[in-house]
Design a protein around this motif. Structure first.
Motif, PDB file in Angstrom:
ATOM      1  N   LYS A  27       0.858  -1.406  -0.007  1.00  0.00           N
ATOM      2  CA  LYS A  27      -0.186  -0.084  -0.051  1.00  0.00           C
ATOM      3  C   LYS A  27       0.915   1.250  -0.048  1.00  0.00           C
ATOM      4  CE  LYS A  27      -4.202  -1.608   2.468  1.00  0.00           C
ATOM      5  NZ  LYS A  27      -5.125  -1.306   3.427  1.00  0.00           N
ATOM      6  N   SER A  28       2.063   1.155   0.605  1.00  0.00           N
ATOM      7  CA  SER A  28       2.882   2.570   0.810  1.00  0.00           C
ATOM      8  C   SER A  28       3.291   2.601  -0.382  1.00  0.00           C
ATOM      9  CB  SER A  28       3.795   2.538   2.110  1.00  0.00           C
ATOM     10  OG  SER A  28       4.446   1.148   1.917  1.00  0.00           O
ATOM     11  N   VAL A  29       3.820   1.733  -1.184  1.00  0.00           N
ATOM     12  CA  VAL A  29       4.611   1.695  -2.429  1.00  0.00           C
ATOM     13  C   VAL A  29       3.542   2.253  -3.421  1.00  0.00           C
ATOM     14  CG1 VAL A  29       5.458   0.206  -4.181  1.00  0.00           C
ATOM     15  CG2 VAL A  29       6.260  -0.424  -1.758  1.00  0.00           C
ATOM     16  N   LEU A  30       2.418   1.611  -3.460  1.00  0.00           N
ATOM     17  CA  LEU A  30       1.398   2.081  -4.583  1.00  0.00           C
ATOM     18  C   LEU A  30       1.189   3.493  -4.303  1.00  0.00           C
ATOM     19  CD1 LEU A  30      -0.491   1.597  -6.729  1.00  0.00           C
ATOM     20  CD2 LEU A  30      -2.205   0.587  -5.137  1.00  0.00           C
ATOM     21  N   ARG A  31       0.840   3.891  -2.896  1.00  0.00           N
ATOM     22  CA  ARG A  31       0.516   5.429  -2.620  1.00  0.00           C
ATOM     23  C   ARG A  31       1.718   6.206  -3.189  1.00  0.00           C
ATOM     24  NH1 ARG A  31       0.896   5.162   2.233  1.00  0.00           N
ATOM     25  NH2 ARG A  31      -1.323   3.973   2.752  1.00  0.00           N
ATOM     26  N   GLY A  32       2.747   5.991  -2.976  1.00  0.00           N
ATOM     27  CA  GLY A  32       3.951   6.751  -3.433  1.00  0.00           C
ATOM     28  C   GLY A  32       3.917   6.566  -4.898  1.00  0.00           C
ATOM     29  N   ALA A  33       3.681   5.655  -5.758  1.00  0.00           N
ATOM     30  CA  ALA A  33       3.739   5.636  -7.337  1.00  0.00           C
ATOM     31  C   ALA A  33       2.626   6.558  -7.474  1.00  0.00           C
ATOM     32  CB  ALA A  33       3.214   4.325  -7.624  1.00  0.00           C
ATOM     33  N   TRP A  34       1.284   6.542  -6.716  1.00  0.00           N
ATOM     34  CA  TRP A  34       0.218   7.439  -7.019  1.00  0.00           C
ATOM     35  C   TRP A  34       0.555   8.804  -7.048  1.00  0.00           C
ATOM     36  CZ3 TRP A  34      -4.682   4.814  -4.754  1.00  0.00           C
ATOM     37  CH2 TRP A  34      -5.087   3.811  -5.169  1.00  0.00           C
ATOM     38  N   MET A  35       1.513   9.344  -6.296  1.00  0.00           N
ATOM     39  CA  MET A  35       2.004  10.518  -6.061  1.00  0.00           C
ATOM     40  C   MET A  35       3.126  10.733  -6.898  1.00  0.00           C
ATOM     41  SD  MET A  35       0.003  11.778  -3.907  1.00  0.00           S
ATOM     42  CE  MET A  35      -1.272  11.087  -2.774  1.00  0.00           C
ATOM     43  N   GLY A  36       3.663   9.746  -7.852  1.00  0.00           N
ATOM     44  CA  GLY A  36       4.649  10.120  -8.624  1.00  0.00           C
ATOM     45  C   GLY A  36       5.702   9.695  -8.394  1.00  0.00           C
ATOM     46  N   HIS A  37       6.035   8.953  -7.448  1.00  0.00           N
ATOM     47  CA  HIS A  37       7.337   8.392  -7.204  1.00  0.00           C
ATOM     48  C   HIS A  37       7.865   6.927  -7.686  1.00  0.00           C
ATOM     49  CE1 HIS A  37       7.589  11.780  -4.157  1.00  0.00           C
ATOM     50  NE2 HIS A  37       6.440  11.360  -3.862  1.00  0.00           N
ATOM     51  N   ALA A  38       8.855   6.534  -7.821  1.00  0.00           N
ATOM     52  CA  ALA A  38       9.305   5.246  -8.160  1.00  0.00           C
ATOM     53  C   ALA A  38       8.478   4.340  -7.284  1.00  0.00           C
ATOM     54  CB  ALA A  38      10.785   5.140  -8.219  1.00  0.00           C
ATOM     55  N   PRO A  39       8.391   2.993  -7.898  1.00  0.00           N
ATOM     56  CA  PRO A  39       8.626   2.434  -9.179  1.00  0.00           C
ATOM     57  C   PRO A  39       7.840   2.838 -10.265  1.00  0.00           C
ATOM     58  CG  PRO A  39       7.408   0.899  -7.957  1.00  0.00           C
ATOM     59  CD  PRO A  39       7.536   2.086  -7.011  1.00  0.00           C
ATOM     60  N   TYR A  40       7.037   3.665 -10.207  1.00  0.00           N
ATOM     61  CA  TYR A  40       6.151   3.899 -11.554  1.00  0.00           C
ATOM     62  C   TYR A  40       5.446   3.029 -12.285  1.00  0.00           C
ATOM     63  CZ  TYR A  40       9.339   7.986 -10.872  1.00  0.00           C
ATOM     64  OH  TYR A  40      10.219   8.859 -10.375  1.00  0.00           O
ATOM     65  N   ASP A  41       4.920   2.120 -11.419  1.00  0.00           N
ATOM     66  CA  ASP A  41       4.366   0.782 -11.980  1.00  0.00           C
ATOM     67  C   ASP A  41       3.041   0.753 -11.633  1.00  0.00           C
ATOM     68  OD1 ASP A  41       4.571   0.384  -9.099  1.00  0.00           O
ATOM     69  OD2 ASP A  41       5.542  -1.650  -9.492  1.00  0.00           O
ATOM     70  N   ASP A  42       2.245   1.816 -11.796  1.00  0.00           N
ATOM     71  CA  ASP A  42       1.040   2.054 -11.374  1.00  0.00           C
ATOM     72  C   ASP A  42      -0.113   2.256 -12.486  1.00  0.00           C
ATOM     73  OD1 ASP A  42       2.067   4.562 -11.472  1.00  0.00           O
ATOM     74  OD2 ASP A  42       0.391   5.172 -10.178  1.00  0.00           O
ATOM     75  N   GLY A  43       0.459   1.766 -13.526  1.00  0.00           N
ATOM     76  CA  GLY A  43      -0.242   2.228 -14.794  1.00  0.00           C
ATOM     77  C   GLY A  43      -1.679   1.574 -14.946  1.00  0.00           C
ATOM     78  N   GLY A  44      -2.457   1.849 -15.922  1.00  0.00           N
ATOM     79  CA  GLY A  44      -3.787   1.198 -16.428  1.00  0.00           C
ATOM     80  C   GLY A  44      -4.640   1.120 -15.051  1.00  0.00           C
ATOM     81  N   THR A  45      -5.015   0.104 -14.991  1.00  0.00           N
ATOM     82  CA  THR A  45      -6.320   0.003 -13.856  1.00  0.00           C
ATOM     83  C   THR A  45      -5.921   0.807 -12.592  1.00  0.00           C
ATOM     84  OG1 THR A  45      -6.921  -2.139 -14.843  1.00  0.00           O
ATOM     85  CG2 THR A  45      -7.596  -2.010 -12.604  1.00  0.00           C
ATOM     86  N   LEU A  46      -4.703   0.421 -12.074  1.00  0.00           N
ATOM     87  CA  LEU A  46      -4.293   1.008 -10.825  1.00  0.00           C
ATOM     88  C   LEU A  46      -4.371   2.522 -10.929  1.00  0.00           C
ATOM     89  CD1 LEU A  46      -1.334  -1.339  -9.614  1.00  0.00           C
ATOM     90  CD2 LEU A  46      -3.672  -1.194  -8.970  1.00  0.00           C
ATOM     91  N   ARG A  47      -4.105   3.092 -12.013  1.00  0.00           N
ATOM     92  CA  ARG A  47      -3.954   4.643 -12.146  1.00  0.00           C
ATOM     93  C   ARG A  47      -5.789   5.008 -12.069  1.00  0.00           C
ATOM     94  NH1 ARG A  47      -0.286   8.751 -13.303  1.00  0.00           N
ATOM     95  NH2 ARG A  47       0.856   7.120 -11.824  1.00  0.00           N
ATOM     96  N   THR A  48      -6.423   4.035 -12.858  1.00  0.00           N
ATOM     97  CA  THR A  48      -7.885   4.507 -12.772  1.00  0.00           C
ATOM     98  C   THR A  48      -8.400   4.409 -11.254  1.00  0.00           C
ATOM     99  OG1 THR A  48      -7.897   3.846 -15.017  1.00  0.00           O
ATOM    100  CG2 THR A  48     -10.134   3.801 -13.698  1.00  0.00           C
ATOM    101  N   LEU A  49      -8.015   3.391 -10.664  1.00  0.00           N
ATOM    102  CA  LEU A  49      -8.378   3.626  -9.216  1.00  0.00           C
ATOM    103  C   LEU A  49      -7.860   4.529  -8.273  1.00  0.00           C
ATOM    104  CD1 LEU A  49      -7.850  -0.323  -7.817  1.00  0.00           C
ATOM    105  CD2 LEU A  49     -10.148   1.093  -7.884  1.00  0.00           C
ATOM    106  N   ARG A  50      -6.776   5.252  -8.564  1.00  0.00           N
ATOM    107  CA  ARG A  50      -6.347   6.328  -7.951  1.00  0.00           C
ATOM    108  C   ARG A  50      -7.349   7.404  -8.254  1.00  0.00           C
ATOM    109  NH1 ARG A  50      -1.681  10.023 -10.430  1.00  0.00           N
ATOM    110  NH2 ARG A  50      -3.544  10.265 -11.745  1.00  0.00           N
ATOM    111  N   ASN A  51      -7.772   7.729  -9.352  1.00  0.00           N
ATOM    112  CA  ASN A  51      -8.521   8.719 -10.072  1.00  0.00           C
ATOM    113  C   ASN A  51      -9.920   8.537  -9.494  1.00  0.00           C
ATOM    114  OD1 ASN A  51      -6.415   9.791 -11.525  1.00  0.00           O
ATOM    115  ND2 ASN A  51      -6.939   8.850 -13.285  1.00  0.00           N
ATOM    116  N   THR A  52     -10.499   7.280  -9.317  1.00  0.00           N
ATOM    117  CA  THR A  52     -11.935   7.077  -8.855  1.00  0.00           C
ATOM    118  C   THR A  52     -11.793   6.976  -7.519  1.00  0.00           C
ATOM    119  OG1 THR A  52     -11.781   4.677  -9.380  1.00  0.00           O
ATOM    120  CG2 THR A  52     -12.695   6.015 -11.115  1.00  0.00           C
ATOM    121  N   HIS A  53     -10.862   6.413  -6.743  1.00  0.00           N
ATOM    122  CA  HIS A  53     -11.095   5.938  -5.432  1.00  0.00           C
ATOM    123  C   HIS A  53     -10.203   6.825  -4.601  1.00  0.00           C
ATOM    124  CE1 HIS A  53     -13.213   2.905  -7.059  1.00  0.00           C
ATOM    125  NE2 HIS A  53     -13.788   2.183  -5.893  1.00  0.00           N
TER     126      HIS A  53
END
Length: 70
Positions: A27-53
């Motif tokens: 969760k902390s890795v994903l939250r960081g990716a959602w905020m623009g930090h490495a590992p930048y592997d939150d594309g597609g579905t996960l990025r959509t979840l960031r935008n919707t949830h």
């Protein structure tokens, strides 16, 4: 507060794969990716979840029981 839509099977599967890849701190890795930090592997579905949830939703989210986390 507005009720969020339930996760689709695709969204849940994407979160499960991310958790398996990143272990118990996923969760902390994903939250960081959602905020623009490495590992930048939150594309597609996960990025959509960031935008919707959003990140605050992620804090309270729990994978369904039986989903092993490293």
């Amino acid at each position: 507060m507005e009720k969020l839509p339930p996760l689709s099977a695709v969204e849940l599967a994407a979160l499960q794969r991310y958790a398996a890849k990143h272990g118990r701190r996923w969760k902390s890795v994903l939250r960081g990716a959602w905020m623009g930090h490495a590992p930048y592997d939150d594309g597609g579905t996960l990025r959509t979840l960031r935008n919707t949830h959003g990140p605050s939703w992620l804090d309270g989210f729990k994978l369904p029981k039986g989903e092993a986390q490293k």
